[in-house]
Write an enzyme that holds these catalytic residues in place. Structure first.
Site, PDB file in Angstrom:
ATOM      1  N   GLY A 146     -10.188  27.537 -25.742  1.00  0.00           N
ATOM      2  CA  GLY A 146     -10.677  26.217 -26.070  1.00  0.00           C
ATOM      3  C   GLY A 146     -11.691  25.754 -25.060  1.00  0.00           C
ATOM      4  O   GLY A 146     -12.087  26.503 -24.160  1.00  0.00           O
ATOM      5  N   VAL A 204      -5.532  30.384 -23.535  1.00  0.00           N
ATOM      6  CA  VAL A 204      -4.101  30.238 -23.793  1.00  0.00           C
ATOM      7  C   VAL A 204      -3.499  31.640 -23.943  1.00  0.00           C
ATOM      8  O   VAL A 204      -4.019  32.486 -24.683  1.00  0.00           O
ATOM      9  CB  VAL A 204      -3.833  29.408 -25.060  1.00  0.00           C
ATOM     10  CG1 VAL A 204      -2.323  29.268 -25.276  1.00  0.00           C
ATOM     11  CG2 VAL A 204      -4.477  28.035 -24.945  1.00  0.00           C
ATOM     12  N   ASP A 260      -8.076  13.112 -29.848  1.00  0.00           N
ATOM     13  CA  ASP A 260      -8.531  14.381 -30.416  1.00  0.00           C
ATOM     14  C   ASP A 260      -7.522  14.890 -31.443  1.00  0.00           C
ATOM     15  O   ASP A 260      -7.148  16.060 -31.449  1.00  0.00           O
ATOM     16  CB  ASP A 260      -8.746  15.421 -29.308  1.00  0.00           C
ATOM     17  CG  ASP A 260      -9.670  16.552 -29.742  1.00  0.00           C
ATOM     18  OD1 ASP A 260     -10.355  16.401 -30.775  1.00  0.00           O
ATOM     19  OD2 ASP A 260      -9.712  17.587 -29.058  1.00  0.00           O
ATOM     20  N   ILE A 276      -4.172  34.411 -26.737  1.00  0.00           N
ATOM     21  CA  ILE A 276      -4.002  34.066 -28.152  1.00  0.00           C
ATOM     22  C   ILE A 276      -4.959  32.972 -28.586  1.00  0.00           C
ATOM     23  O   ILE A 276      -4.993  32.591 -29.754  1.00  0.00           O
ATOM     24  CB  ILE A 276      -2.549  33.626 -28.444  1.00  0.00           C
ATOM     25  CG1 ILE A 276      -2.152  32.443 -27.555  1.00  0.00           C
ATOM     26  CG2 ILE A 276      -1.591  34.785 -28.298  1.00  0.00           C
ATOM     27  CD1 ILE A 276      -0.801  31.848 -27.909  1.00  0.00           C
ATOM     28  N   GLY A 277      -5.737  32.451 -27.661  1.00  0.00           N
ATOM     29  CA  GLY A 277      -6.690  31.410 -28.039  1.00  0.00           C
ATOM     30  C   GLY A 277      -7.526  30.960 -26.870  1.00  0.00           C
ATOM     31  O   GLY A 277      -7.170  31.173 -25.699  1.00  0.00           O
ATOM     32  N   LYS A 332      -1.459  27.673 -20.772  1.00  0.00           N
ATOM     33  CA  LYS A 332      -2.885  27.352 -20.761  1.00  0.00           C
ATOM     34  C   LYS A 332      -3.383  27.452 -19.321  1.00  0.00           C
ATOM     35  O   LYS A 332      -2.904  26.734 -18.438  1.00  0.00           O
ATOM     36  CB  LYS A 332      -3.143  25.948 -21.308  1.00  0.00           C
ATOM     37  CG  LYS A 332      -4.631  25.579 -21.306  1.00  0.00           C
ATOM     38  CD  LYS A 332      -4.850  24.103 -21.580  1.00  0.00           C
ATOM     39  CE  LYS A 332      -4.593  23.749 -23.010  1.00  0.00           C
ATOM     40  NZ  LYS A 332      -4.945  22.342 -23.307  1.00  0.00           N
ATOM     41  N   SER A 345     -11.270  23.772 -22.733  1.00  0.00           N
ATOM     42  CA  SER A 345     -10.723  23.553 -21.392  1.00  0.00           C
ATOM     43  C   SER A 345     -10.146  24.807 -20.751  1.00  0.00           C
ATOM     44  O   SER A 345      -9.927  24.836 -19.546  1.00  0.00           O
ATOM     45  CB  SER A 345      -9.640  22.472 -21.450  1.00  0.00           C
ATOM     46  OG  SER A 345      -8.624  22.835 -22.352  1.00  0.00           O
ATOM     47  N   GLY A 346      -9.884  25.874 -21.533  1.00  0.00           N
ATOM     48  CA  GLY A 346      -9.340  27.075 -20.921  1.00  0.00           C
ATOM     49  C   GLY A 346      -8.819  28.078 -21.934  1.00  0.00           C
ATOM     50  O   GLY A 346      -8.982  27.917 -23.140  1.00  0.00           O
TER      51      GLY A 346
END
Length: 973
Positions: free
Chosen positions: A690, A695, A806, A687-688, A709, A692-693
């Site tokens: 980023g 999701v 962030d 679903i996403g 994640k 860092s990894g």
């Protein structure tokens, strides 16, 4: 007899003075020692010599102590910058002979009360600047006060009426506080003032009082960034002693008054970033002492008066106005001019030929005008020139040969003109240049090998010219180069393999005639964020090592002659731009790119196939041959035997229990095991993605839905994120912070399991296709308060305090009822961690562009105020519905600057000046709120108040930003 009597009288006088001095030493030493021990904290031991040993001990040689020479009484205490802390040490004022008390540049805190200051009525000088004092300004009762310095603290409220009763006051500085009353007219009573500084306070919108003209002794008046509205009062002309006038960064309107020309002693005039209109009056030529003038960022029109340019100016800043006409030739006769900034106007014609011939010019910027003709050849005649910026004009001809001898030059921007010919050989090798931009001209020839001398060069931008030849190997010697843009030229030959030895952030070579293979050593470009090699003649395969570049976000290899398969490794990248189209690639599209989002970047490769992407061909379904079946069965048999051997060995060693190759830690009560989630970690559940990894959304058999994640491959960066998330979220329990349910780590595995948020992130909802769910203001306002409470909890209720680092709309998640949760703590830091000298995470800017506080980008110092700035940007997103760097703002303009310029600008067509900030805001509010909202009148009032909170949060100066706890109070109030 008479002589003996005289000697006796002398002895008595000497004895009484000596006795008084002993008593004075005794009392002063005791007071100083007692204040040090009971009211101050001296962590660095700078007051180690403040030791009271004997009754006759003099403190006159103690650190920071000054005594009267004649009678050795203490007259001055100066502890500036000694690192002391504590409350205000009022005990010092018990020394009756004390005249000056300076405690600046320390960490003193707390509020000041009139009771604390009552013993200090005999002081003449008080300096408490650059500390941490809070609360309202106290009433100073001293009639002897001559100097009062309270700048750069956190004082709030009004300026007390008692400040009008300082008959001897000469210097008053309250700059850089949180004062929010009006600028009072009673300041006109302080007729002895020579220095008045109130700048950088969030005063309530008010006019500059005409009574300011009573201060005829005033030499310095600094009221920058003080929310002053209306016109500059005519009475300003009465300040005949004035040398320095700074009214910049306010909301002043109307014309510059003619009375200003009466200030014959004025040396510096700062009126930039206001809303002044009209023409620059020729009467300003009467300011014969003027050396520095800055009226930039206003609405000034008309031509530049020749008489005014004949002044002996050192700095002339007229940028960002509406000036027209030509630059008077007399400006070239100036023998003092150091800085000339005329950019972003409508000047035209040719620049004076002799410009720079007689003056020590250092900074020259005439960009974004309509200048024509050739560049002035004498700009660097005095060998002082450091910056030359002429971009976006109509200059033609060659770069003057004389520029090649300008060894002081460090910044060059000549883009977007009609310059032509060869770049002078010596110009390529100027050793101090850090930024060289020649884009969008008609230059030709090759890059000279002498470019290797540019050892400080950070950015080389020469795109869109007619440069040709090979890219010289000497470019590889530019050890500080981070941005290389040579696109849309005629460069040919192979890309030097040594180019990968550089520490590049951006490499743009598209639109040339380059050949050969993409070097596999590209894997060493670990800081690369953009790689554009499109429209060349590169051959061979795409190096799989491109997939290992940790921060690559832009990849364009289109329109080349690349062949072979698309490497599976590229799916590890988190890309904003992906284009491999129009090559000769073949084979099956990797599953990570098997999505309609990537189709445009795959077209034009006839050999590519996909099971579902149209118009790509469908991959053929092939069954296994007999030999393949035999091989598979044999492999399965061997694996089965191996598994049996492993099972019996481990059972004999550990009994019936088996050891898992990973560690599981639970933070919440769970009704599932980690084995249940592993089968769901596949592409269709993503679903996403980023930095860092990935999701995943996982719906378990129990009916519970979780978000997982999975960090990218195990390496130091992912370990840092994993550790930060687990150590931070594992200890937090708050309704507005996302829950970390469990984590799982092994040699090749890092998983974080969170509660699932049905509506995704606030950023997705605001800027994606879910915006219909968040159209009304009440929902947005509720989200603002909830998110503020989450960040405030981190700052004020966690021990030690946590800085998120962030905060952004994509890291504020929304549940099914649109309640917000602050998420993604991969960059979070506890405040005590920043004291460590070797904190690796602090070695570079962390966060997201558009949300990063301005001071953090160059200091790398983490404070809660960094988060406050970022949260202010989120509030502006909620109000406007725009991204922090929305393209509609224009080049190099973010949402904070756009809001400041639009929301708080008074109407240039209005003849009357607004009387309050609220009035200004209401005039422009309709231009900035999200047009998808339909706010009621009461909503509009609430939006305006939230806008004011957001602007306070995004102040350029951290000291002016409220705490997050205060933000919550302001929003709720």
């Amino acid at each position: 007899m008479r002589n003996s009597k005289s000697k006796f009288v002398t002895f008595i006088l000497w004895f009484s003075l000596h006795l008084r001095a002993v008593f004075s030493f005794n009392g002063d030493s005791q007071i100083l020692s007692r204040v040090k021990d009971s009211q101050l904290v001296d962590p660095d031991g700078n007051l180690h010599d403040w030791i009271f040993k004997t009754p006759d001990q003099s403190p006159c040689h103690w650190t920071g102590i000054t005594c009267e020479t004649e009678n050795q009484t203490v007259v001055s205490i100066d502890l500036s910058g000694l690192g002391i802390s504590g409350g205000f040490p009022f005990g010092f004022c018990l020394i009756r002979t004390l005249r000056s008390l300076s405690l600046a540049n320390n960490s003193l805190y707390g509020s000041l009360s009139s009771q604390d200051l009552s013993p200090c009525s005999h002081l003449q000088v008080v300096d408490l600047s650059n500390n941490l004092f809070i609360g309202e300004l106290p009433d100073f009762s001293s009639v002897n006060l001559e100097v009062l310095l309270l700048y750069n603290n956190n004082f709030t409220g009004d300026i007390p009426l008692s400040f009008a009763r300082f008959p001897s006051l000469k210097v008053l500085s309250l700059s850089g506080n949180l004062l929010n009353g009006e600028i009072p007219s009673f300041l006109g009573n302080l007729t002895e003032l020579t220095d008045l500084e109130f700048g950088y306070n969030p005063f309530r919108a008010s006019h500059l009082p005409s009574e300011i003209g009573n201060l005829s002794n005033l030499e310095i008046l600094l009221l920058a960034n003080s929310n002053i509205v209306g016109e500059i009062p005519v009475s300003i002309g009465n300040l005949v002693s004035l040398k320095d006038l700074d009214l910049s960064n306010n909301f002043l309107s109307g014309k510059i008054p003619e009375s200003l020309s009466m200030l014959k002693n004025l040396e510096r005039l700062e009126l930039y970033q206001n809303y002044l209109t009209g023409e620059l009056s020729e009467s300003l030529a009467n300011l014969t002492s003027l050396r520095w003038i800055d009226v930039s960022q206003n609405g000034i029109t008309g031509k530049l008066p020749a008489k005014f340019t004949a002044l002996s100016l050192e700095s002339l800043n007229l940028n960002d106005n509406y000036f027209t006409g030509e630059i008077p030739d007399v400006l070239a006769s100036n023998q003092h001019l150091v800085q000339l900034k005329l950019f972003n106007n409508s000047f035209s014609g040719e620049l004076p030929f002799n410009l720079g011939k007689f003056s020590p010019l250092k900074d020259f910027d005439v960009s974004m005008n309509n200048f024509t003709g050739e560049l002035p050849p004498f700009l660097c005649y005095k060998k002082k020139l450091q910056r030359i910026v002429v971009l976006k004009n109509q200059f033609s001809g060659n770069i003057p040969e004389s520029y090649g001898e300008c060894h002081s030059l460090n910044y060059v921007r000549m883009a977007d003109n009609a310059l032509s010919g060869y770049v002078p050989e010596n110009f390529w090798g100027l050793p101090l240049i850090e930024f060289l931009e020649l884009e969008n001209n008609r230059f030709e020839g090759s890059i000279s090998p002498s470019i290797s001398s540019l050892q400080k060069l950070d950015s080389l931008r020469i795109s869109s010219n007619n440069f040709s030849g090979k890219i010289p190997n000497e470019v590889c010697r530019l050890v500080n180069l981070t941005r290389l843009s040579l696109s849309q030229n005629k460069f040919s030959g192979e890309l030097p393999s040594c180019i990968t030895d550089l520490n590049l952030l951006k490499l743009d070579l598209h639109g040339n005639e380059l050949t050969g293979k993409i070097p596999s050593s590209v894997s060493s470009l670990t800081e690369l964020t953009e790689l554009n090699l499109a429209r060349n003649r590169f051959t061979g395969e795409i190096p799989p090592v491109l997939g290992s570049l940790p921060v690559l976000a832009y990849l364009d290899l289109s329109s080349n002659l690349l062949s072979g398969k698309i490497p599976e490794e590229l799916t590890k990248l988190t890309l904003n731009q992906f284009n491999l189209s129009w090559n000769q690639l073949s084979g099956k599209v990797p599953s990570g790119f098997n999505h309609e989002h990537f189709i445009s970047g795959l077209l034009g490769n006839p050999g590519l196939c996909s099971p579902n992407l149209k118009p790509l061909s469908t991959c053929p379904k092939t069954g296994p041959s007999t030999s393949h079946v035999v091989a598979i069965l044999a492999t399965c048999f061997l694996l089965f035997v191996g598994l049996l051997v492993w099972f019996f060995r481990t059972r004999s060693k550990f009994g019936s229990k088996t050891r898992r190759p990973y560690t599981v830690t639970t933070f919440q009560r769970v009704g599932f095991s980690e084995e249940e989630i592993f089968p769901f970690l596949k592409d269709e559940n993503i679903i996403g993605m980023g930095s860092s990894g990935r999701v995943y959304r996982v719906e378990l058999k129990t009916g519970q839905t979780v978000a997982i994640k999975r960090l990218w491959e195990v390496k130091p960066e992912t370990d840092t994120v994993f550790k930060s998330e687990t150590e931070t979220l594992g200890q937090i329990r708050h309704g507005n912070i996302v829950k970390l349910i469990m984590c799982c780590s092994g040699e090749e595995l890092r998983l974080l399991v969170y509660e699932y948020m049905e509506n995704g992130s606030l950023g997705d909802v605001l800027h994606g296709n879910k915006s219909a769910d968040l159209l009304d203001w009440p929902k947005r306002f509720t989200i603002a308060i909830g998110a503020a409470q989450g960040v405030a909890y981190l700052h004020h209720d966690c021990l030690p305090a946590i800085v998120h680092r962030d905060v952004k709309s994509n890291n504020i998640l929304l549940d099914e009822e649109m309640r917000p949760r602050v998420a993604d703590f991969g960059l979070a830091k506890t405040l005590h961690a920043q004291a460590g000298n070797g904190d690796e995470a602090m070695s570079r800017v962390a966060g997201t562009h558009g949300y990063i506080a301005p001071e953090y980008a160059y200091t790398l110092r983490v404070t809660e105020k960094s988060d406050v700035y970022s949260f202010g940007v989120v509030l502006l997103e909620l109000i406007t519905g725009k991204r922090p760097n929305d393209p509609s703002f224009g080049e190099n303009i973010d949402i904070v600057r756009w809001i400041t310029e639009v929301a708080l600008s008074s109407s240039s067509s209005s003849s009357s000046s607004p009387s309050s900030q609220e009035e200004v805001g209401c005039k422009k509010l309709g231009e900035i709120i999200d047009p998808r909202m339909n706010p009621s009148p009461s909503d509009l009032k609430e939006i305006e108040k939230v806008l004011n909170v957001a602007l306070t949060c995004t102040s350029q100066f951290p000291i002016n930003r409220p705490s997050m706890r205060k933000v919550v109070e302001l929003l709720k109030g």
